[in-house]
Scaffold this motif. Sequence first.
Motif, short mmCIF file in Angstrom:
data_model
loop_
_atom_site.label_atom_id
_atom_site.label_comp_id
_atom_site.label_asym_id
_atom_site.label_seq_id
_atom_site.Cartn_x
_atom_site.Cartn_y
_atom_site.Cartn_z
N SER A 269 47.64 -39.79 -6.75
CA SER A 269 47.19 -39.14 -5.52
C SER A 269 48.31 -38.32 -4.88
O SER A 269 48.09 -37.21 -4.39
N LEU A 270 49.52 -38.89 -4.89
CA LEU A 270 50.67 -38.15 -4.36
C LEU A 270 50.91 -36.88 -5.15
O LEU A 270 51.20 -35.81 -4.58
N ALA A 271 50.80 -36.97 -6.47
CA ALA A 271 51.02 -35.80 -7.32
C ALA A 271 49.96 -34.73 -7.05
O ALA A 271 50.27 -33.54 -6.94
N VAL A 272 48.70 -35.15 -6.93
CA VAL A 272 47.61 -34.19 -6.67
C VAL A 272 47.79 -33.53 -5.31
O VAL A 272 47.61 -32.31 -5.16
N CYS A 273 48.16 -34.31 -4.31
CA CYS A 273 48.39 -33.74 -2.97
C CYS A 273 49.51 -32.72 -2.99
O CYS A 273 49.42 -31.66 -2.36
N ALA A 274 50.60 -33.05 -3.70
CA ALA A 274 51.71 -32.11 -3.80
C ALA A 274 51.27 -30.82 -4.48
O ALA A 274 51.66 -29.71 -4.06
N LEU A 275 50.45 -30.93 -5.51
CA LEU A 275 49.94 -29.75 -6.20
C LEU A 275 49.10 -28.88 -5.28
O LEU A 275 49.26 -27.65 -5.22
N HIS A 294 58.29 -35.39 -12.65
CA HIS A 294 58.96 -36.23 -13.64
C HIS A 294 59.14 -37.64 -13.09
O HIS A 294 58.90 -38.63 -13.79
N VAL A 295 59.55 -37.72 -11.83
CA VAL A 295 59.78 -39.02 -11.20
C VAL A 295 58.49 -39.80 -11.07
O VAL A 295 58.42 -40.99 -11.42
N LEU A 296 57.42 -39.15 -10.59
CA LEU A 296 56.14 -39.83 -10.40
C LEU A 296 55.57 -40.30 -11.73
O LEU A 296 55.10 -41.44 -11.87
N ALA A 297 55.62 -39.43 -12.76
CA ALA A 297 55.12 -39.82 -14.07
C ALA A 297 55.96 -40.95 -14.67
O ALA A 297 55.42 -41.88 -15.29
N SER A 298 57.26 -40.90 -14.45
CA SER A 298 58.15 -41.93 -14.99
C SER A 298 57.89 -43.27 -14.32
O SER A 298 57.98 -44.33 -14.97
N MET A 299 57.56 -43.26 -13.03
CA MET A 299 57.25 -44.51 -12.33
C MET A 299 55.99 -45.16 -12.90
O MET A 299 55.90 -46.39 -13.00
N VAL A 300 55.03 -44.33 -13.30
CA VAL A 300 53.82 -44.86 -13.93
C VAL A 300 54.18 -45.55 -15.25
O VAL A 300 53.80 -46.71 -15.50
N PHE A 301 54.93 -44.86 -16.10
CA PHE A 301 55.26 -45.42 -17.40
C PHE A 301 56.24 -46.59 -17.29
O PHE A 301 56.13 -47.56 -18.05
#
Length: 487
Positions: A269-275, A294-301
């Motif tokens: 949701s944070l990534a989509v809002c930023a987009l 990169h940071v948000l995706a890395s936190m998921v993985f």
Amino acid sequence: MERILEFVNFIRIQCTGPMKTLEKHITLNLREANVNIRPAKTNGLWCHILIPVTLTLYCCFDNVSTLYKITTCISIGLLFHSILFILFLSTSSLFLKETVYSGCVASGFVSAMLMYVLLQRDLWFSLTVSIMSMWLYTKLLRVFLVKLDKTFTVGEAMVTAQTVVLFFIMSVIKFFFEMKTDDKELEFIGVIVYTILSTVGLIVTALYFLSDSHRTLDTLVYILVAAVIYAVNVLYYTLGAKGFIQIFSYVLLERDRYRLLMFWLVLVSLAVCALLVRTRLAVKASTVTRKTFHVLASMVFLSGIIYDVHLMNLAAGIGLGVIVLVEALRKSGIQPISEALESVFMVYSDEKDIGVLAMTPLYLYVGLAFPLLVVPARAGNEPELLSGVLAIGVGDTAASWFGSRFGFNKWQDSNRTMEGTTFNILSQIGTVYALQLFELLNSENALTRTIFAATVSGLVEAWTDQVDNLLLPLVTMIAFQFTWIVL
């Protein structure tokens, strides 16, 4: 310190010197053939060794499945194919116009003999799988280089084509020859992931062959409905009548997985809002801004690998399908969807996204997810599973941020700074140390191994002009494997 830097630069020159003549001939032949590769200082000819070396090392030092060994044999054939491709391309531009060449058949025999002799597979099976793999690799290389202008360098095209071929062949063998593993959970996940990816493949194929007059929202709805029906039928056939209940229970009810899913949902949701915000402002994103994703995706993985690697495997497969589908819709010409996705792309694209396809987001995702597919399941493999997170999520992001603000001393023939590289290495080591400190990572010699792997990936990141997201996770995995040999 100056002595060390001089020694490092000397080693680098000695290693890259013999390649310069080859690079020059290939560049001239590509221009003569009117092939427009992605602008870069080099063609990245060294990249083709990464996947075969990674698979071969795991195959030699780990207890891997028969399917993994077959895939490794095919990758070795692709390695020989790539070497011949480079040699022939350095001699003549006419080589790119040939549909099939003798090197394709010769490379197929290499893989076939390895499977026949070492794995004792049926000769016809070995020959069929190997020749089909080499033929498909030849086709993909030519499409990537000739048809997709400015999308790949030669090395990037090889790595991408190798990945597609190996994944496709592995999927075909798995389903047609019933090579199942002892891990029932991974079998269950594999069925779901392969169903999703094959469904996306059918959608992409349908969009590609649509005529201009049929590129409408109504047609897209029909395609999506047909795809859903296909996926439901495949899952019903493979998992049975209770398959959908199993999926629901597995994802939401078992092991309190809903908590991890909620965390991922917040990050997405944070990534989509930023987009959306950045797109509405129509302000071009800087390199540091793009590293936020990169940071948000890395936190998921990172969270998935640490807390529930099986659920992470499932989510990674589904996420890959979503990314491919989004890119296909962007290029589909179906309005207003294509226009909206294109506006987002124009804001967040970087200097490497000048080709036909937007490969940087896909490279980022694949780089983070690739270790999940390649690293064998065994105790102590957590650092290797985190190779993508450490190399591009932590190290590359830290180098970009720190180097842009505090970097002054640049490496020779590079726009990367020594300060950024140093922070790249230290940030990876610090991340592993923090994970150990909070008892989230209990792998033996994890910190010592990370020091070596982080140093290797940091130096490669500083010197290469190929796409970091694609190559650094592979380099890091290989470096981690070499630490097993030493330690």
